[in-house]
Each structure stands twice: as structure tokens, then as C-alpha cells.
Scaffold this active site. Structure first.
Site, PDB file in Angstrom:
ATOM      1  N   SER A 119       0.818  -1.215   0.000  1.00 36.55           N
ATOM      2  CA  SER A 119       0.000   0.000   0.000  1.00 36.55           C
ATOM      3  C   SER A 119       0.849   1.261   0.000  1.00 36.55           C
ATOM      4  O   SER A 119       0.301   2.370   0.014  1.00 36.55           O
ATOM      5  CB  SER A 119      -0.930   0.005   1.219  1.00 36.55           C
ATOM      6  OG  SER A 119      -0.173  -0.054   2.420  1.00 36.55           O
ATOM      7  N   HIS A 140      -1.525  -2.320  -6.455  1.00 33.52           N
ATOM      8  CA  HIS A 140      -2.144  -2.123  -5.140  1.00 33.52           C
ATOM      9  C   HIS A 140      -3.656  -2.260  -5.256  1.00 33.52           C
ATOM     10  O   HIS A 140      -4.340  -1.369  -5.752  1.00 33.52           O
ATOM     11  CB  HIS A 140      -1.768  -0.750  -4.578  1.00 33.52           C
ATOM     12  CG  HIS A 140      -2.396  -0.451  -3.255  1.00 33.52           C
ATOM     13  ND1 HIS A 140      -2.751   0.823  -2.874  1.00 33.52           N
ATOM     14  CD2 HIS A 140      -2.757  -1.267  -2.235  1.00 33.52           C
ATOM     15  CE1 HIS A 140      -3.294   0.776  -1.682  1.00 33.52           C
ATOM     16  NE2 HIS A 140      -3.309  -0.474  -1.271  1.00 33.52           N
ATOM     17  N   GLU A 152      -4.130   0.504  -8.099  1.00 37.19           N
ATOM     18  CA  GLU A 152      -3.057   1.439  -8.409  1.00 37.19           C
ATOM     19  C   GLU A 152      -1.910   0.631  -9.015  1.00 37.19           C
ATOM     20  O   GLU A 152      -1.374  -0.279  -8.370  1.00 37.19           O
ATOM     21  CB  GLU A 152      -2.565   2.151  -7.142  1.00 37.19           C
ATOM     22  CG  GLU A 152      -3.558   3.129  -6.549  1.00 37.19           C
ATOM     23  CD  GLU A 152      -3.014   3.805  -5.298  1.00 37.19           C
ATOM     24  OE1 GLU A 152      -3.148   5.029  -5.184  1.00 37.19           O
ATOM     25  OE2 GLU A 152      -2.457   3.103  -4.426  1.00 37.19           O
ATOM     26  N   ASN A 190      -3.718   6.550  -0.751  1.00 32.83           N
ATOM     27  CA  ASN A 190      -3.343   6.655   0.656  1.00 32.83           C
ATOM     28  C   ASN A 190      -2.597   7.942   0.958  1.00 32.83           C
ATOM     29  O   ASN A 190      -2.669   8.456   2.077  1.00 32.83           O
ATOM     30  CB  ASN A 190      -2.501   5.444   1.073  1.00 32.83           C
ATOM     31  CG  ASN A 190      -3.362   4.218   1.281  1.00 32.83           C
ATOM     32  OD1 ASN A 190      -4.559   4.320   1.520  1.00 32.83           O
ATOM     33  ND2 ASN A 190      -2.759   3.043   1.180  1.00 32.83           N
TER      34      ASN A 190
END
Length: 284
Positions: A119, A140, A152, A190
């Protein structure tokens, strides 16, 4: 690139979810973990995921059984000898990931490429543990994998255009919608989401509003489906704390400093839903 067999390292929540969507996309899947109890639990999770598809009418029971028959589970990394791509979904520890990639590099055929479900850790650093850094990319996925559409796809320093393109194409075949990302701490989602949650904790710590009103404000004012504090409990405060610490260490930027209230709650063992208590109490 012609992919027939997808390897998945890690049979936990993310690994079993990735294995599920790979099976549904028509691939043979090999799922590995370090202990027999883990791979058996992962196999049951895949079966449960497919079972939900049956209940929703997306699959017949016969189709689900046929897909499950294409899953092989093992505790031996040598099982990936014939995999065309291996997706790694182990815990977020760089030393462990590099050790894994060095071993995968040894057991996999020369044209196999590797993708990490990290992540936010460095794809470039992971790739440095192999003799094929140009064949390492980030993919991801988001939890729960069978439901969430986003992947991602992250380009490391050495990732070739062909491998990056292959990862984008594989994401689409898995029923996902990929976005292209150049490697940076925490990537895109994130990088934006975690500081927002952290700021919500600062707002609570400073007594500006109650946890209920902070969450209500973001749900009604920003059209978020869940408030940031409830989301923190869902993700896990321990996970968020680790991510914030990594981001702050990587950048040295004070805007990413973790809130002291979050750190205190983690030290108290109040991680959120998984422990029964976080910003909200889930034991009642």
C-alpha cells in the site's frame, strides 16, 4: 503477454481476494503461504467469496466449483516455477518482502514478472533484491478485493513499459479499473486519504467537534460514504499509524506528522473494529 497461471503469495484477506478475482477471470491460480493452516484458511476464504457470487446469482454452483478446482494451494515457493506472474500480498515489512523477492527470483522462470500489493512501500527497493528489477511493478488492490474496483499500478525506477502495460492489462482482465502511478511514498489514494484521517483525529483531539459530528460533517458535506474516524476503525489504527510513520520518515515533512491521540490509542491496543474498540465501541 500471455498469462495462464497467476501466483499469489499470501493467503490472508488480500491474497485470497486477489486469488478469487484471478479465478473469476479464468486464470489458474497458485496461492502460497508459510503454514498449512494459513493456506487452508485462504482456500476457505476463496470458496466463501465464490459462494457469495452464487448467492447473488452471478455464478452457478457448478461454475463456482469449477473455478475452485483451478486453485492450487501450497506452502512451498517452488510451486511458482510455472507461474507467468506472481502477485505478492504479504505483510508490510520491507526486509521480509526483499527476502521473498530474492527467493522468487531464484525459483521462477526468467520471463515471470512480479507485482507487489504493497500500500505504499518502495517498488524500486523491492526490485533491487532481484536480478530482474525491470520486471517488478506495483499492483495495489483495495479491500475487499472482490468488490473494490480500483488498482493502483505503480512504476518503479526500473520497471519497463512492457511490464507496466502488462500490469495495467491484467488489472482490466481481473475486472478492475487501474490508474497509472509513478512511485512515491503511499502512491496516490493513501497519500491523500491517510493525512485526511489524521487531520480528523487532530480535530477530535483539539475538541473542535465530537467524533459523531466529524464523521457526519464529512459524510454530508463531502459526500463520503463513511466518516474518517469510522473509516480509521475499519482500516485499523495500528495500520494507519504504521503508514503515517513511514510517510513521515520518507518525506520528513511535518504535515505528515501522526496525531498523538492516534499513537496513544494504538499503544492502548484500541485498533478499531478488529479489537472491538477504536474511536467507537463495537462491543455493545
Amino acid at each position: 503477454m500471455n498469462i495462464k497461471t497467476v501466483g499469489v503469495v499470501g493467503a490472508g484477506t488480500m491474497g485470497s481476494g486477489i486469488a478469487t478475482v484471478a479465478l473469476e477471470a479464468g486464470f489458474f491460480v497458485i496461492m502460497q503461504d508459510v503454514a498449512e493452516e494459513f493456506v487452508q484458511r485462504g482456500q476457505k476464504a476463496v470458496a466463501a467469496n465464490l459462494g457469495r457470487g452464487v448467492k447473488k446469482g452471478k455464478l452457478s454452483q457448478e461454475q463456482a466449483d469449477g473455478l475452485l478446482a483451478k486453485l492450487t494451494v501450497t506452502t512451498d515457493l517452488a510451486g511458482f516455477a510455472d507461474a507467468d506472474v506472481v502477485i505478492e500480498a504479504i505483510f508490510e515489512n520491507m526486509a521480509a518482502k526483499k527476502a521473498l523477492y530474492a527467493e522468487l527470483d531464484r525459483v521462477c522462470k526468467s520471463d515471470t514478472w512480479f507485482a507487489s500489493n504493497t500500500s505504499g512501500l518502495s517498488i524500486t527497493e523491492m526490485a533491487s533484491a532481484t536480478k530482474r528489477p525491470e520486471k517488478v511493478v506495483g499492483m495495489h488492490f483495495f479491500n475487499p478485493v472482490p468488490v473494490m474496483k480500483l488498482v493502483e499500478v505503480i512504476r518503479g525506477a526500473a520497471t519497463t513499459d512492457d511490464i507496466f502495460r502488462a500490469a495495467m492489462e491484467l488489472s482490466v482482465k481481473l475486472g478492475k479499473e487501474p490508474i497509472a502511478v509513478n512511485e512515491a511514498p503511499l502512491f496516490v489514494v493513501n497519500r491523500i486519504l491517510v493525512p485526511m484521517i489524521n487531520e480528523a483525529v487532530f480535530v477530535l483531539q483539539e475538541g473542535i467537534a465530537s467524533k459523531e459530528d466529524i464523521d457526519k460533517g464529512m459524510m454530508l458535506g463531502a459526500n463520503h460514504p463513511i466518516g474518517p474516524l469510522a473509516l480509521a476503525d475499519l482500516v485499523g489504527l495500528d495500520v494507519l499509524m504504521m503508514v503515517m510513520d513511514n510517510l513521515y520518515a520518507e518525506t520528513g515533512d511535518s504535515k505528515y506528522r501522526p496525531c498523538t491521540l492516534m499513537r496513544k490509542m494504538v499503544r492502548a491496543g484500541h485498533f478499531g473494529r478488529k479489537t472491538g474498540k477504536g474511536f467507537y465501541d463495537y462491543n455493545t
